[in-house]
Design a protein around this motif. Structure first.
Motif, PDB file in Angstrom:
ATOM      1  N   ILE A   1       0.845  -1.187   0.000  1.00  0.00           N
ATOM      2  CA  ILE A   1       0.000   0.000   0.000  1.00  0.00           C
ATOM      3  C   ILE A   1       0.886   1.244   0.000  1.00  0.00           C
ATOM      4  N   GLY A   2       0.738   2.040  -1.026  1.00  0.00           N
ATOM      5  CA  GLY A   2       1.521   3.260  -1.156  1.00  0.00           C
ATOM      6  C   GLY A   2       0.871   4.186  -2.157  1.00  0.00           C
ATOM      7  N   ASP A   3       1.353   5.419  -2.185  1.00  0.00           N
ATOM      8  CA  ASP A   3       0.734   6.453  -3.016  1.00  0.00           C
ATOM      9  C   ASP A   3       1.828   7.166  -3.805  1.00  0.00           C
ATOM     10  N   LEU A   4       1.738   7.128  -5.112  1.00  0.00           N
ATOM     11  CA  LEU A   4       2.739   7.796  -5.945  1.00  0.00           C
ATOM     12  C   LEU A   4       2.727   9.304  -5.761  1.00  0.00           C
ATOM     13  N   ASP A   5       1.658   9.844  -5.200  1.00  0.00           N
ATOM     14  CA  ASP A   5       1.625  11.273  -4.889  1.00  0.00           C
ATOM     15  C   ASP A   5       2.321  11.581  -3.559  1.00  0.00           C
ATOM     16  N   ALA A   6       2.693  10.539  -2.819  1.00  0.00           N
ATOM     17  CA  ALA A   6       3.386  10.697  -1.533  1.00  0.00           C
ATOM     18  C   ALA A   6       4.616   9.802  -1.564  1.00  0.00           C
ATOM     19  N   PRO A   7       5.725  10.272  -2.147  1.00  0.00           N
ATOM     20  CA  PRO A   7       6.888   9.414  -2.390  1.00  0.00           C
ATOM     21  C   PRO A   7       7.455   8.727  -1.157  1.00  0.00           C
ATOM     22  N   ASP A   8       7.299   9.331   0.030  1.00  0.00           N
ATOM     23  CA  ASP A   8       7.799   8.667   1.229  1.00  0.00           C
ATOM     24  C   ASP A   8       7.097   7.330   1.476  1.00  0.00           C
ATOM     25  N   SER A   9       5.868   7.212   0.997  1.00  0.00           N
ATOM     26  CA  SER A   9       5.098   5.985   1.237  1.00  0.00           C
ATOM     27  C   SER A   9       5.568   4.825   0.366  1.00  0.00           C
ATOM     28  N   ILE A  10       6.405   5.093  -0.634  1.00  0.00           N
ATOM     29  CA  ILE A  10       6.863   4.013  -1.529  1.00  0.00           C
ATOM     30  C   ILE A  10       8.374   3.817  -1.468  1.00  0.00           C
ATOM     31  N   ARG A  11       9.057   4.487  -0.554  1.00  0.00           N
ATOM     32  CA  ARG A  11      10.519   4.463  -0.561  1.00  0.00           C
ATOM     33  C   ARG A  11      11.079   3.051  -0.333  1.00  0.00           C
ATOM     34  N   ARG A  12      10.314   2.161   0.343  1.00  0.00           N
ATOM     35  CA  ARG A  12      10.808   0.811   0.603  1.00  0.00           C
ATOM     36  C   ARG A  12      10.834  -0.072  -0.652  1.00  0.00           C
ATOM     37  N   LEU A  13      10.303   0.435  -1.756  1.00  0.00           N
ATOM     38  CA  LEU A  13      10.340  -0.320  -3.003  1.00  0.00           C
ATOM     39  C   LEU A  13      11.696  -0.228  -3.702  1.00  0.00           C
ATOM     40  N   ALA A  14      12.552   0.658  -3.256  1.00  0.00           N
ATOM     41  CA  ALA A  14      13.858   0.835  -3.893  1.00  0.00           C
ATOM     42  C   ALA A  14      14.652  -0.469  -3.880  1.00  0.00           C
ATOM     43  N   GLY A  15      15.130  -0.872  -5.048  1.00  0.00           N
ATOM     44  CA  GLY A  15      15.990  -2.034  -5.164  1.00  0.00           C
ATOM     45  C   GLY A  15      15.310  -3.367  -5.046  1.00  0.00           C
TER      46      GLY A  15
END
Length: 288
Positions: free
Chosen positions: A47-61
């Motif tokens: 669950i994350g929001d592309l309009d709120a980049p902090d919510s997707i930061r764990r997807l890196a790598g």
């Protein structure tokens, strides 16, 4: 594999993914039915929001392959959502492949010409300009990080079991179409064929490549809706002139009726090896 924006097409892709793949699906809603459906389809919901980049930061790598299906916002000429996603992906090892689903609207009005992917973009609406911006961002990311990027330029998507994605809804409203002399060529793809193209692009797409994902048909818009009406046993839509449409239709409807083009899909078949199950809407409009 990461699916960004796992709606109808993403769910269809999930049904095709090899069981050995680990799949994460980025969604905005924590609705329990959505979470259950994704888990049952073999994906781990994130669950994350592309309009709120902090919510997707764990997807890196995390992912080797990324399928980006999320649309831009509904305003402006740029796509900040794609920018936020790529910023996150750049913070760790970049994916080896990234497939972005764009739109054939980036070409603008082509006056009914038939053309391939070498044609330059000429977006005439903010909606299309946002897609051009996203495409440019994705291609730049690919060059900078060595990611094999594939852009899928997709026209009208339809399927019997796609919510809002079948002509019968419009036919039921008796929405008019243009008289033949004012009509425009439209392009189409059945949703399951599009899902298969997405997966093949993740596996076989050539680096920095654009592909038209469309069927083999060349139909005027009115003929498409007449065909659908006949197949569904419904009344054909009324026909009006372009002048009448200027008065009766919304600006969004008029924008779709102001662009005419015929896409060539040779790359789709030759490079991805996709054999269309529904090469013409007559094959797909009634397929379950």
């Amino acid at each position: 594999m990461l699916i960004v924006g796992c709606g109808d097409i993403g769910m269809r892709v999930l049904g095709l993914v090899p069981k050995s793949w680990q799949v994460t699906a980025l969604i905005r809603s924590a609705d329990q039915d959505r979470l259950t459906g994704l888990s049952a389809a073999g994906a781990t919901p994130f669950i994350g929001d592309l309009d709120a980049p902090d919510s997707i930061r764990r997807l890196a790598g995390w992912a080797d392959r990324v399928l980006h299906l999320a649309p831009p916002p509904t305003y402006g000429e740029q796509d900040p959502r794609t920018r936020h996603l790529l910023q996150v992906l750049s913070r760790a090892t970049a994916p080896c492949r990234l497939v972005y689903m764009s739109t054939s609207g980036v070409y603008g009005d082509c006056q009914g010409e038939r053309f391939d992917e070498t044609r330059a973009t000429a977006a005439s609406t903010d909606r299309a300009r946002r897609r051009v911006d996203a495409e440019q961002q994705v291609r730049r990311f690919g060059r900078l990080f060595g990611t094999q990027v594939t852009l899928l330029r997709v026209p009208g998507i339809y399927a019997v079991n796609r919510l809002g994605g079948h002509p019968r809804e419009r036919l039921a409203r008796e929405t008019p179409v243009l008289v033949r002399e004012d009509d425009v060529f439209t392009n189409h793809i059945q949703a399951d064929d599009l899902a298969r193209a997405c997966l093949l692009a993740l596996m076989r797409g050539r680096p920095q490549r654009i592909l038209h994902v469309c069927d083999d048909s060349e139909l005027l818009m009115g003929d498409y809706f007449d065909l659908a009406a006949d197949l569904c046993g419904m009344r054909r839509p009324p026909r009006i002139s372009r002048e009448q449409a200027q008065v009766l239709m919304s600006s969004l409807q008029l924008s779709f009726m102001s662009e005419s083009r015929r896409l060539i899909n040779h790359r789709l078949k030759k490079e991805l090896g996709l054999r269309l199950r529904y090469p013409h809407p007559v094959d797909g409009l009634m397929a379950g």
